[in-house]
Design a protein around this motif. Sequence first.
Motif, PDB file in Angstrom:
ATOM      1  N   TRP A   1       2.398   9.355   4.180  1.00  0.00           N
ATOM      2  CA  TRP A   1       1.024   9.836   4.093  1.00  0.00           C
ATOM      3  C   TRP A   1       0.147   8.852   3.335  1.00  0.00           C
ATOM      4  CZ3 TRP A   1      -0.707  13.939   6.770  1.00  0.00           C
ATOM      5  CH2 TRP A   1       0.249  14.787   7.314  1.00  0.00           C
ATOM      6  N   LEU A   2      -0.997   8.523   3.908  1.00  0.00           N
ATOM      7  CA  LEU A   2      -1.932   7.566   3.326  1.00  0.00           C
ATOM      8  C   LEU A   2      -3.094   8.305   2.671  1.00  0.00           C
ATOM      9  CD1 LEU A   2      -2.687   4.584   2.979  1.00  0.00           C
ATOM     10  CD2 LEU A   2      -3.770   4.681   5.222  1.00  0.00           C
ATOM     11  N   ASP A   3      -3.333   7.985   1.401  1.00  0.00           N
ATOM     12  CA  ASP A   3      -4.425   8.567   0.626  1.00  0.00           C
ATOM     13  C   ASP A   3      -5.760   8.268   1.321  1.00  0.00           C
ATOM     14  OD1 ASP A   3      -6.523   8.903  -1.345  1.00  0.00           O
ATOM     15  OD2 ASP A   3      -5.007   8.750  -2.909  1.00  0.00           O
TER      16      ASP A   3
ATOM     17  N   GLN B   1       6.135   1.744   1.316  1.00  0.00           N
ATOM     18  CA  GLN B   1       4.925   0.937   1.169  1.00  0.00           C
ATOM     19  C   GLN B   1       4.670   0.146   2.432  1.00  0.00           C
ATOM     20  OE1 GLN B   1       4.703  -1.646  -2.205  1.00  0.00           O
ATOM     21  NE2 GLN B   1       5.035  -0.023  -3.685  1.00  0.00           N
TER      22      GLN B   1
ATOM     23  N   MET C   1      -7.760   5.133   0.696  1.00  0.00           N
ATOM     24  CA  MET C   1      -7.240   3.844   1.134  1.00  0.00           C
ATOM     25  C   MET C   1      -7.434   3.613   2.632  1.00  0.00           C
ATOM     26  SD  MET C   1      -6.402   2.900  -1.804  1.00  0.00           S
ATOM     27  CE  MET C   1      -5.784   1.294  -1.386  1.00  0.00           C
ATOM     28  N   ILE C   2      -8.041   4.555   3.315  1.00  0.00           N
ATOM     29  CA  ILE C   2      -8.213   4.437   4.769  1.00  0.00           C
ATOM     30  C   ILE C   2      -9.444   3.596   5.081  1.00  0.00           C
ATOM     31  CG2 ILE C   2      -8.693   5.714   6.892  1.00  0.00           C
ATOM     32  CD1 ILE C   2      -7.056   8.041   5.655  1.00  0.00           C
TER      33      ILE C   2
ATOM     34  N   GLU D   1       6.442   8.586  -3.962  1.00  0.00           N
ATOM     35  CA  GLU D   1       6.361   7.487  -3.004  1.00  0.00           C
ATOM     36  C   GLU D   1       7.377   7.644  -1.878  1.00  0.00           C
ATOM     37  OE1 GLU D   1       7.233   2.690  -2.950  1.00  0.00           O
ATOM     38  OE2 GLU D   1       6.694   3.622  -4.844  1.00  0.00           O
TER      39      GLU D   1
ATOM     40  N   TRP E   1      -6.133  13.247   4.751  1.00  0.00           N
ATOM     41  CA  TRP E   1      -4.942  12.404   4.680  1.00  0.00           C
ATOM     42  C   TRP E   1      -4.448  12.078   6.078  1.00  0.00           C
ATOM     43  CZ3 TRP E   1      -1.906  11.036   0.255  1.00  0.00           C
ATOM     44  CH2 TRP E   1      -2.459  11.441  -0.956  1.00  0.00           C
TER      45      TRP E   1
ATOM     46  N   LEU F   1       0.862  -1.174   0.000  1.00  0.00           N
ATOM     47  CA  LEU F   1       0.000   0.000   0.000  1.00  0.00           C
ATOM     48  C   LEU F   1       0.900   1.226   0.000  1.00  0.00           C
ATOM     49  CD1 LEU F   1      -2.855   1.172   0.218  1.00  0.00           C
ATOM     50  CD2 LEU F   1      -2.642   0.982   2.695  1.00  0.00           C
TER      51      LEU F   1
ATOM     52  N   VAL G   1       0.825   7.965   8.665  1.00  0.00           N
ATOM     53  CA  VAL G   1       0.787   6.681   9.361  1.00  0.00           C
ATOM     54  C   VAL G   1       2.170   6.045   9.466  1.00  0.00           C
ATOM     55  CG1 VAL G   1      -1.599   6.235   8.657  1.00  0.00           C
ATOM     56  CG2 VAL G   1       0.267   5.339   7.276  1.00  0.00           C
TER      57      VAL G   1
ATOM     58  N   LEU H   1       2.574   4.714   0.383  1.00  0.00           N
ATOM     59  CA  LEU H   1       2.585   5.877   1.269  1.00  0.00           C
ATOM     60  C   LEU H   1       3.327   6.990   0.540  1.00  0.00           C
ATOM     61  CD1 LEU H   1       3.501   4.274   4.704  1.00  0.00           C
ATOM     62  CD2 LEU H   1       1.244   4.877   3.832  1.00  0.00           C
TER      63      LEU H   1
END
Length: 68
Positions: free
Chosen positions: A53-55, A21, A58-59, A18, A37, A6, A40, A8
């Motif tokens: 940072w997580l989109d 991941q 995708m949370i 990127e 955002w 996933l 994480v 990040l």
Amino acid sequence: SEYEGLLLYKMPDPSSGEASQLWGMQEVSVNGCCGEWALVQGKDKNGKIVKGWLDPKMICDKPDGACK
């Protein structure tokens, strides 16, 4: 079943590139947020601690990952 990495990001913006991941189903710690955002921290496929940072798309807050 197998899970893919996933992505990040370096910043809360998909064009930032990127950072690392996350790998597999796992709980992550949230270290901050910017809008929707989340910043994480979790583990990559080698078990190394990674951060990024997580989109928001995708949370998922359900433990079984069933957020569709």
